[in-house]
Design an enzyme around this catalytic site. Structure first.
Site, PDB file in Angstrom:
ATOM      1  N   GLN A 573       0.815  -1.215   0.000  1.00  0.00           N
ATOM      2  CA  GLN A 573       0.000   0.000   0.000  1.00  0.00           C
ATOM      3  C   GLN A 573       0.844   1.259   0.000  1.00  0.00           C
ATOM      4  OE1 GLN A 573      -2.677   0.139   3.286  1.00  0.00           O
ATOM      5  NE2 GLN A 573      -3.588   2.091   2.698  1.00  0.00           N
ATOM      6  N   VAL A 577       9.431  -3.022  -2.604  1.00  0.00           N
ATOM      7  CA  VAL A 577      10.689  -3.656  -2.194  1.00  0.00           C
ATOM      8  C   VAL A 577      11.421  -4.091  -3.455  1.00  0.00           C
ATOM      9  CG1 VAL A 577      11.775  -5.462  -0.836  1.00  0.00           C
ATOM     10  CG2 VAL A 577       9.612  -4.467  -0.064  1.00  0.00           C
ATOM     11  N   ASP A 703       4.361 -12.680  11.292  1.00  0.00           N
ATOM     12  CA  ASP A 703       4.277 -13.285   9.960  1.00  0.00           C
ATOM     13  C   ASP A 703       5.468 -14.203   9.727  1.00  0.00           C
ATOM     14  OD1 ASP A 703       3.960 -12.031   6.521  1.00  0.00           O
ATOM     15  OD2 ASP A 703       3.321 -13.900   7.467  1.00  0.00           O
TER      16      ASP A 703
END
Length: 847
Positions: A573, A577, A703
């Site tokens: 958003q 990368v 994560d």
């Protein structure tokens, strides 16, 4: 089974329900009026409190909520009057009454017929209770109950979603009884809330409770009920005309497109779906003369229960009665739902404008959007045509005006953002080291710095709307007064120790200590970083963050011209990368860090780049992420190497490993090939070591997976956070209600159901990551389950009735290592091992 997620707070705590819609029978004083009866709020005198004490068997006092429209309510929450410790009044028990029209009130009963609901045990904990069966209502009353005279106070919340069917009652013959192998099987509508004598009138029940029956009608989704519970059934012997008539009443005139009827079809027991249905419609006072008829295909092959979709051809009606004709001796229904649209005018066949949502206790399924079904021979009179054209012209003008306003606001907003960016850039070029701040998480805004009270277990924020337990009751953790830990920093790594400084919960972070001495912070004391790719990197205790940022950040500015773009790794958003080569990076590094290449060779790096048009909050989070990453110095954690912040776009440069991520690395290797079990175990041990370091700082990764572990030479592993941004792994993330994107196959049950992310939930994710590693990432975790079934399985972990599905033991995995995995997936978070224990156990398994 029907599925949906219909367990969202309806607005008592969030403020969507207005003060004027909250009323009560009486109140102590103005400061304990009904409007203060909002869950988790302590305004006024801390709660709603009735004027009189509650007496046994007295139901005179109540707190009433008007939802303004019909809602499907599946869960309620209650709380007493804590008021910062000065109040101690709460309701030990209560009953619920509800109404769809404000005149006829119905007492809620559970599936066993009990009315009394267990309430609170103290004044501060939140008690959540599933409503089984759920209720369909506009008005709800909470009525405190007591077995002795006592003062009570209440704060409440309702959870559910809007009732889109618009059905307010159905009238049908009472269900009948079958004799099966000498045993009676009852097909009565046991939760019907209307009158039941020889027939059912003016109520709703099992045909609208969202619970679809199983293929075998003798079994049920509900525990401790009788055979046949899920179905309402009739035998043709009782109906000489050969059909069952069911009449449906709706909240207003609607434009009906389809009706879906869930039927049993165990033809071996002489049960079949209906062979024909004939429906009559009433839009005003009279019934239409011409009915609609529909005949489904009779199935004598597949005994599975199924939905039969009946086209209603855009009939306009506020009521309908349908004759369902028998195809065999028995006919059984468990659910009936309707798809309809709002009426633009009173003429028949105006097109539908919304999609049916089938409601139940687990998840939501949208039925396909039907074609308009316009009849080419149907003629619309001129007057209605002129009205319709006038409406369309007006709508077009309104849309044009809205577009102009939106474009003007966007231009104005960009001008403001450019001005704020210019000011922020001036601050960045002066110094990267910001003054120590206290960052606290606000439940409604992850970027907020306002402090609030929170449970005493370490939590980071959930970016999705809270999904509550699917079965038994859940007791919210107490907000107890704890001790304030101090932070001490050594040359090797940060450690947290406690001091004996007593503080109140409203003035200091709360903490509890696990067995390994690591404190667990409350969610109000967690800094939640919105990474450039849209996912949170680490959840960091505010106290730790404050002290981490107390020293200058030793990260140098790197010349952009020395970066050579190789490929885009991912995007999110707020940024992207990139994989780049950096020339001369060795000159910018600390003495304690060295590359395994010669000085004149370019270094492979990952560059996190913030978009130039990112808002101020995203830019501030980017700086916080730089601060945290600059302090993480561990052999198994990706290292921040340098930054580019003198001009847009802002960049942070981190290590990247030449072998890519662990998921792709293992996928390229076959079991029993070049990669031995010892190599796999060595890599897993490094992941545990890196997580041990993060947990020692009380950081929560959220994560952890093989996609977020990078592989270097000699099987070196470093933990990163790029996975969410990569399209390659979009299938590993599940979007909840169009908002949050979550790696549910790696998440613990409490993270999915309660939104809690802790070191213990990272331990759960490590168990899944270990399983991935030992299976060479040949398949997704729980690959045999859909995403919805994975969420359903977490409900089984919560209920803990030995029905949960675990990941199987990999072929290469010894029993001792599989035991580590199973320990990581224990239901009780306190029973899961620490990363220090896991690291030690993996080392021992290699010995």
């Amino acid at each position: 089974m029907c599925f949906c997620v219909c367990r969202y707070p309806l607005g008592m705590s969030g403020g969507q329900i207005q003060d004027e819609d909250i009323t009560a029978s009486s109140q102590w004083s103005e400061s304990t009026a009904a409007r203060y009866g909002r869950l988790d709020f302590e305004e006024g005198d801390g709660a709603w409190c009735p004027e009189r004490t509650v007496e046994p068997d007295s139901l005179k006092e109540f707190l009433q909520v008007d939802l303004r429209s019909l809602h499907f309510i599946t869960l309620v929450g209650t709380q007493g009057r804590h008021a910062g410790g000065i109040g101690n009044e709460f309701a030990q028990m209560y009953k619920i009454k509800y109404s769809r029209d404000g005149s006829r009130w119905i007492s809620w009963r559970n599936r066993q017929g009990n009315q009394v609901i267990e309430g609170n045990r103290n004044a501060y904990d939140i008690m959540l209770k599933d409503l089984e069966p759920p209720i369909i209502a506009r008005f709800v009353r909470f009525m405190p109950v007591s077995d002795h005279s006592m003062n009570v106070c209440m704060r409440v919340e309702l959870y559910g979603c809007e009732w889109l069917d618009g059905l307010v009652s159905y009238n049908a013959p009472a269900g009948e009884q079958m004799s099966l192998e000498g045993q009676p099987v009852h097909f009565n509508d046991s939760v019907y809330d209307g009158a039941v004598i020889h027939s059912m009138t003016e109520g709703l029940g099992q045909l609208t409770d969202g619970m679809c029956g199983l293929d075998d009608f003798t079994h049920s989704h509900v525990y401790n009920v009788w055979p046949g519970y899920d179905y309402v059934g009739w035998t043709n012997e009782s109906f000489p005309n050969g059909y069952v008539e069911i009449m449906f009443e709706f909240d207003r005139t609607r434009n009906f497109t389809t009706m879906k009827v869930h039927c049993n079809n165990m033809f071996m027991q002489h049960i079949k779906a209906f062979r024909q249905v004939v429906c009559y419609f009433r839009s005003e006072a009279d019934w239409e003369a011409t009915p609609l008829s529909f005949s489904p295909v009779v199935d004598d092959v597949n005994p599975s229960a199924r939905f039969i979709t009946v086209s209603l051809a855009n009939h306009m009606a506020s009521a309908m009665k349908c004759h369902f004709y028998f195809a065999d001796a028995w006919m059984m229904f468990s659910e009936i739902t309707f798809q309809s649209g709002k009426c633009l005018h009173t003429h028949k066949r105006s097109p539908p404008n919304h999609v049916l949502l089938i409601l139940s206790s687990n998840r939501m399924v949208s039925s396909p959007i039907p074609s308009p079904g316009d009849d080419p021979t149907h003629k619309i009179d001129d007057s209605n045509t002129r009205i319709l054209i006038g409406c369309l012209v007006a709508i077009i003008f309104i849309l044009v005006a809205i577009i102009v306003i939106i474009l003007w606001r966007q231009v104005w907003q960009k001008m403001l953002e450019k001005a704020s960016r210019r000011m922020l850039d001036d601050e960045l070029t002066a110094s990267l080291s910001l003054q120590s701040e206290t960052f606290a998480y606000s439940h409604n805004n992850p970027s907020s710095s306002s402090s609030s009270s929170a449970p005493s277990e370490q939590e980071s924020s959930s970016t999705y709307e809270r999904i509550f337990p699917l079965g038994p009751d859940y007791q919210e953790p107490s907000r107890l007064i704890r001790k304030l830990p101090e932070f001490s920093h050594s040359s090797e790594e940060a450690a947290l120790t406690s001091t004996v400084v007593a503080v109140t919960a409203s003035k200091a972070p709360t903490a509890t200590f696990s067995q390994d001495g690591v404190p667990h912070y409350a969610e109000a004391d967690v800094v939640n970083l919105q990474g450039v790719t849209g996912g949170n990197t680490y959840a960091v205790p505010a106290l730790t963050m404050d002290l981490l940022s107390g020293k200058d950040v030793a990260v140098e500015e790197f010349p952009r011209k020395l970066l050579t773009f190789k490929e885009k790794l991912g995007e999110g958003q707020f940024g992207e990368v990139h994989l780049c080569e950096a020339e001369g990076m060795q000159e910018f590094m600390d003495e304690d860090f060295s590359f395994d290449i010669s000085d004149n060779q370019p270094v492979l790096v990952a560059v996190k780049m913030l978009r130039a048009d990112a808002n101020k909050n995203a830019r501030n989070d980017f700086l916080k992420e730089i601060k945290i990453m600059s302090r993480l110095k561990d052999p198994n954690i990706i290292r921040l190497l340098a930054v580019c912040i003198c001009s847009d776009p802002l960049c942070m440069i981190t290590e990247y490993m030449e072998n890519g991520d662990l998921n792709q690395f293992l996928s390229r290797h076959e079991p029993e090939g070049q990669l031995a079990y010892s190599n796999l175990c060595y890599m897993a041990t490094q992941i545990a070591s890196g997580m041990r370091y993060l947990s020692s700082l009380n950081f929560v990764h959220r994560d952890l997976a093989t996609r977020n572990c990078l592989v270097g030479k000699n099987y070196t592993i470093k933990i990163a956070d790029f996975g969410m941004s990569r399209n390659l792994y979009s299938g590993d993330y599940y979007r909840i209600q169009g908002r949050a994107v979550l790696p549910i196959r790696w998440m613990s049950w409490e993270s999915i159901l309660l939104g809690k992310f802790t070191t213990a939930s990272d331990v759960w994710a490590f168990g899944v990551t270990l399983w991935e590693t030992l299976t060479f990432c040949n398949e997704q975790p729980y690959s045999q389950l859909t995403d919805e079934q994975v969420i359903e399985n977490t409900g089984e972990f919560f209920r803990d009735q030995k029905r949960q599905v675990y990941l199987p033991q990999p072929v290469l995995c010894p029993d001792s290592v599989y035991k580590i995995m199973l320990n990581c997936w224990r239901r009780n978070t306190k029973e899961r091992p620490s990363f220090q224990d896991i690291h030690r156990a993996l080392l021992e398994s290699q010995a």
